[in-house]
Design an enzyme around this catalytic site. Structure first.
Site, PDB file in Angstrom:
ATOM      1  N   LYS A 175       1.820 -22.474  97.794  1.00 47.53           N
ATOM      2  CA  LYS A 175       1.468 -21.688  96.599  1.00 47.53           C
ATOM      3  C   LYS A 175       2.767 -21.387  95.857  1.00 47.53           C
ATOM      4  CE  LYS A 175       0.991 -18.081  94.627  1.00 47.53           C
ATOM      5  NZ  LYS A 175       1.617 -17.806  93.332  1.00 47.53           N
ATOM      6  N   GLU A 221      11.236 -14.422 104.136  1.00 51.86           N
ATOM      7  CA  GLU A 221      12.527 -14.630 103.453  1.00 51.86           C
ATOM      8  C   GLU A 221      12.493 -13.744 102.219  1.00 51.86           C
ATOM      9  OE1 GLU A 221      15.098 -16.362 104.354  1.00 51.86           O
ATOM     10  OE2 GLU A 221      14.252 -17.471 106.038  1.00 51.86           O
ATOM     11  N   CYS A 280      18.650 -15.027  95.779  1.00 52.16           N
ATOM     12  CA  CYS A 280      18.513 -14.023  96.843  1.00 52.16           C
ATOM     13  C   CYS A 280      19.849 -13.768  97.512  1.00 52.16           C
ATOM     14  CB  CYS A 280      17.473 -14.470  97.858  1.00 52.16           C
ATOM     15  SG  CYS A 280      17.798 -16.102  98.534  1.00 52.16           S
ATOM     16  N   GLU A 283      17.892  -4.396  94.619  1.00 47.64           N
ATOM     17  CA  GLU A 283      18.232  -5.760  94.209  1.00 47.64           C
ATOM     18  C   GLU A 283      18.181  -5.840  92.685  1.00 47.64           C
ATOM     19  OE1 GLU A 283      15.395  -8.885  95.177  1.00 47.64           O
ATOM     20  OE2 GLU A 283      17.030 -10.146  95.888  1.00 47.64           O
TER      21      GLU A 283
HETATM   22  P1  NAD Z   1       7.369 -12.007  94.379  1.00 48.64           P
HETATM   23  O1  NAD Z   1       7.339 -11.249  95.638  1.00 48.64           O
HETATM   24  O2  NAD Z   1       6.994 -11.334  93.129  1.00 48.64           O
HETATM   25  O3  NAD Z   1       6.440 -13.298  94.454  1.00 48.64           O
HETATM   26  C1  NAD Z   1       6.631 -14.304  95.428  1.00 48.64           C
HETATM   27  C2  NAD Z   1       5.356 -15.100  95.579  1.00 48.64           C
HETATM   28  O4  NAD Z   1       4.353 -14.255  96.135  1.00 48.64           O
HETATM   29  C3  NAD Z   1       4.776 -15.648  94.288  1.00 48.64           C
HETATM   30  O5  NAD Z   1       4.301 -16.952  94.525  1.00 48.64           O
HETATM   31  C4  NAD Z   1       3.625 -14.707  94.002  1.00 48.64           C
HETATM   32  O6  NAD Z   1       2.579 -15.275  93.239  1.00 48.64           O
HETATM   33  C5  NAD Z   1       3.155 -14.403  95.403  1.00 48.64           C
HETATM   34  N1  NAD Z   1       2.371 -13.163  95.538  1.00 48.64           N
HETATM   35  C6  NAD Z   1       2.335 -12.080  94.714  1.00 48.64           C
HETATM   36  N2  NAD Z   1       1.500 -11.138  95.215  1.00 48.64           N
HETATM   37  C7  NAD Z   1       1.019 -11.633  96.371  1.00 48.64           C
HETATM   38  C8  NAD Z   1       0.143 -11.133  97.378  1.00 48.64           C
HETATM   39  N3  NAD Z   1      -0.411  -9.916  97.276  1.00 48.64           N
HETATM   40  N4  NAD Z   1      -0.113 -11.902  98.456  1.00 48.64           N
HETATM   41  C9  NAD Z   1       0.458 -13.129  98.596  1.00 48.64           C
HETATM   42  N5  NAD Z   1       1.292 -13.653  97.672  1.00 48.64           N
HETATM   43  C10 NAD Z   1       1.572 -12.921  96.581  1.00 48.64           C
HETATM   44  O7  NAD Z   1       8.850 -12.598  94.290  1.00 48.64           O
HETATM   45  P2  NAD Z   1       9.488 -13.383  93.087  1.00 48.64           P
HETATM   46  O8  NAD Z   1       9.734 -12.394  91.992  1.00 48.64           O
HETATM   47  O9  NAD Z   1       8.720 -14.614  92.807  1.00 48.64           O
HETATM   48  O10 NAD Z   1      10.880 -13.853  93.719  1.00 48.64           O
HETATM   49  C11 NAD Z   1      12.016 -13.085  93.683  1.00 48.64           C
HETATM   50  C12 NAD Z   1      12.270 -12.472  95.023  1.00 48.64           C
HETATM   51  O11 NAD Z   1      12.341 -13.484  96.015  1.00 48.64           O
HETATM   52  C13 NAD Z   1      13.600 -11.752  95.096  1.00 48.64           C
HETATM   53  O12 NAD Z   1      13.457 -10.554  95.807  1.00 48.64           O
HETATM   54  C14 NAD Z   1      14.470 -12.726  95.857  1.00 48.64           C
HETATM   55  O13 NAD Z   1      15.578 -12.128  96.493  1.00 48.64           O
HETATM   56  C15 NAD Z   1      13.500 -13.300  96.821  1.00 48.64           C
HETATM   57  N6  NAD Z   1      13.975 -14.581  97.354  1.00 48.64           N
HETATM   58  C16 NAD Z   1      14.315 -14.643  98.661  1.00 48.64           C
HETATM   59  C17 NAD Z   1      14.803 -15.824  99.182  1.00 48.64           C
HETATM   60  C18 NAD Z   1      15.185 -15.935 100.635  1.00 48.64           C
HETATM   61  O14 NAD Z   1      15.311 -17.046 101.112  1.00 48.64           O
HETATM   62  N7  NAD Z   1      15.371 -14.852 101.352  1.00 48.64           N
HETATM   63  C19 NAD Z   1      14.930 -16.947  98.363  1.00 48.64           C
HETATM   64  C20 NAD Z   1      14.580 -16.840  97.028  1.00 48.64           C
HETATM   65  C21 NAD Z   1      14.089 -15.647  96.539  1.00 48.64           C
END
Ligand code: NAD
Length: 520
Positions: free
Chosen positions: A180, A253, A287, A380
């Site tokens: 997804k 992650e 991240c 963050e």
């Molecule tokens: P997000 O948490 O808003 O969304 C991530 C994903 O989760 C999206 O695909 C979204 O549609 C989905 N999602 C949203 N609500 C959901 C739910 N209730 N149940 C299941 N899935 C759901 O994050 P984002 O804004 O897309 O990404 C940015 C964040 O990701 C930052 O905090 C960043 O640090 C983190 N990140 C971490 C890593 C790592 O490897 N640790 C890598 C890249 C990004």
């Protein structure tokens, strides 16, 4: 550029399940121009369940393949992605807003992980014998087996590199995957799935389900064998709750607030250049961005001056820009809020600042006189911001670096004590006299502690993350006394008692040493 409509006619396996003609659509926008890049269907829980069921069928064949056969399949997938690298870079750059060169670098890094995982899986998952201890008549073996179907939920900041960290390792370990992608970068996910469908000989080994949070939530609740989630800590908690219904294991992650430490014996120019790149690349939407910098007072002035100098040379936007547009207006709002809060609490702006934001473009910002209570030092930021703190000692720097609920990446610029300092930072990864390098080294495990998550992608740990570990105890010859039986001879209690005293009681170590001396 023409927009892309993903028809979702269900004919091409690996892309979208059959939707109704009136299916709700989701548009992907170019954040630099606001143009619609393409649309994808919003998939329902039924669509997700159907994709998982197909993945389950595919898993039977995929998991039964030899490592060599899977490696050959994944090599074709990799070649398909490599041949399409221009298209991939184009769609990533347009959906995410990053410069094309960054998008191409991301594709390269994703492919290096796919290649590594496929090649390495057999070695990382090789069964091995361990000591049977007192059960000397047993062969004790540890083996690793595919889980089945892995659900991968991804973010928008690195639309191919980040999810590939889970996808490649899950596939190489013998699982099928339902992915997804973020609602901000769905077309990249669709493109990957199209290439998988074209290059893999078994349908539905890799599928994509498009939509927003509700589609992700449906995947977290679906009958998958593991959820690999990459995103914010807030959403991660919701995913864990949903997965808990079926006790589905999760890999998290999450975000970071990565510190950089610069000591008095560091190469200051090198550290400053690294801080600028580490904080600003991808507009700070990484991240493992450098989010806080602690600099020893002896080199502080020189470091700050060099950072400001370097930042002035960073170009925002345009074809030759070093950084592009922020991916979403919502992220711009978070950065503006952090900068406004910092300035209101006394931070000094040396470059950029809250007034240097125009639409989705943010000028690189350097802040000094920042304090631990400011949002920009606690939460963050995920934007092109470099907050710098002067510290009196390395001790103070380490203490401040560890004062966070996060623990993903980190970096240390120092002389010969650098590695020692690195070991004292509570984080999953540390770059020494460098930034971010750990994410590009395919054999190093990647992941965090605390609110940055748990579990590991990349490396051998990343391959094993997508397996179940099986312990096998096999009797190789029978002993006269079988303790695993109700037919115990008389006096067994006393014999076991004697054994306990001999092995673990007072003087046991001396007896063991004496025994070894006599035998050898
Ligand atoms: P997000 O948490 O808003 O969304 C991530 C994903 O989760 C999206 O695909 C979204 O549609 C989905 N999602 C949203 N609500 C959901 C739910 N209730 N149940 C299941 N899935 C759901 O994050 P984002 O804004 O897309 O990404 C940015 C964040 O990701 C930052 O905090 C960043 O640090 C983190 N990140 C971490 C890593 C790592 O490897 N640790 C890598 C890249 C990004």
């Amino acid at each position: 550029m023409a927009t892309t409509q993903v028809p979702g006619n269900g004919k091409q396996s690996g892309t979208t399940p059959p939707p109704s003609a009136q299916r709700e659509q989701l548009a992907s926008h170019d954040p630099a121009t606001g143009e619609v890049v393409g649309t994808v269907p919003v998939m329902t829980a039924d669509d997700v369940d159907a994709a998982v069921a197909r993945a389950r069928t595919a898993a039977a064949t995929w998991s039964a393949m030899s490592y060599g056969e899977r490696e050959a399949e994944l090599a074709r997938f990799r070649a398909g992605l490599a041949e399409a690298c221009d298209d991939l870079a184009e769609v990533i750059a347009r959906e995410n807003g990053k410069p094309r060169v960054d998008a191409m670098t991301e594709v390269y890094m994703a492919l290096s992980h796919l290649s590594h995982a496929a090649r390495r899986a057999e070695k990382a998952l090789k069964s091995h014998r361990v000591s049977p201890g007192l059960l000397a008549n047993y062969r004790a073996t540890i083996s690793y087996h595919p889980l089945g179907v892995v659900g991968v939920i991804g973010p928008w900041n690195y639309p191919i590199f980040t999810p590939m960290g889970s996808i490649a390792y899950a596939l190489a370990a013998g699982n099928t995957v339902v992915f997804k992608p973020s609602e901000l970068t769905p077309l990249t996910g669709v493109k990957i799935a199209e290439i998988a469908a074209r290059t893999l000989s078994i349908p539905d080994v890799f599928q994509v389900v498009t939509g927003a949070g509700a589609t992700g939530a449906a995947l977290a609740r679906a009958a998958v064998d593991k959820i690999a989630f990459t995103g914010s800590a807030g959403t991660g908690k919701k995913v864990m709750q949903a997965a808990a219904e079926r006790l589905t294991p999760v890999l998290m992650e999450l975000g970071g607030k990565d510190p950089m430490i610069v000591t008095d014996d560091a190469d200051v120019d090198k550290a400053a250049e690294a801080a600028v790149f580490g904080a600003l690349t991808n507009s700070g939407q990484a991240c493992i961005s450098v989010e806080r910098v602690y600099v020893h007072e002896a080199v502080y002035d020189r470091f700050v001056a060099k950072v400001v100098d370097e930042v002035r040379a960073v170009k925002v936007g345009g074809d030759d820009g070093n950084i592009g547009a922020m991916t979403s207006p919502a992220q711009v709002d978070i950065v503006r809020d952090h900068l406004t809060d910092a300035v209101a609490r006394g931070a000094k702006v040396l470059a950029g600042g809250p007034d240097a934001i125009s639409g989705n473009f943010i000028q690189p910002t350097v802040l000094v006189d920042v304090t631990a209570d400011m949002k920009v030092m606690k939460d963050e930021t995920f934007g092109p911001v470099i907050p710098i703190v002067k510290v009196a000692s390395t001790e103070d720097a380490v203490r401040a670096a560890n004062e966070t609920t996060f623990g993903l990446g980190s970096s240390v610029f120092a002389g010969k004590k650098a590695k020692d300092i690195a070991d004292r930072i509570r984080a999953g990864m540390t770059a020494v006299n460098s930034v971010m390098a750990f994410s590009a080294i395919t054999s190093l495990p990647f992941g965090g502690v605390g609110e940055s998550g748990f579990g590991r992608i990349h490396g051998d740990e990343g391959i094993r993350e997508f397996t179940r570990t099986k312990a096998t105890a096999e009797e190789s010859f029978a002993l006269p006394v079988n303790l695993l039986s109700f037919k115990l001879p008389k006096g067994t209690y006393e014999r076991i008692r004697g054994l306990i005293k001999q092995l673990y009681g007072d003087g046991a170590v001396a007896r063991a040493q004496d025994f070894l001396r006599r035998v050898f």
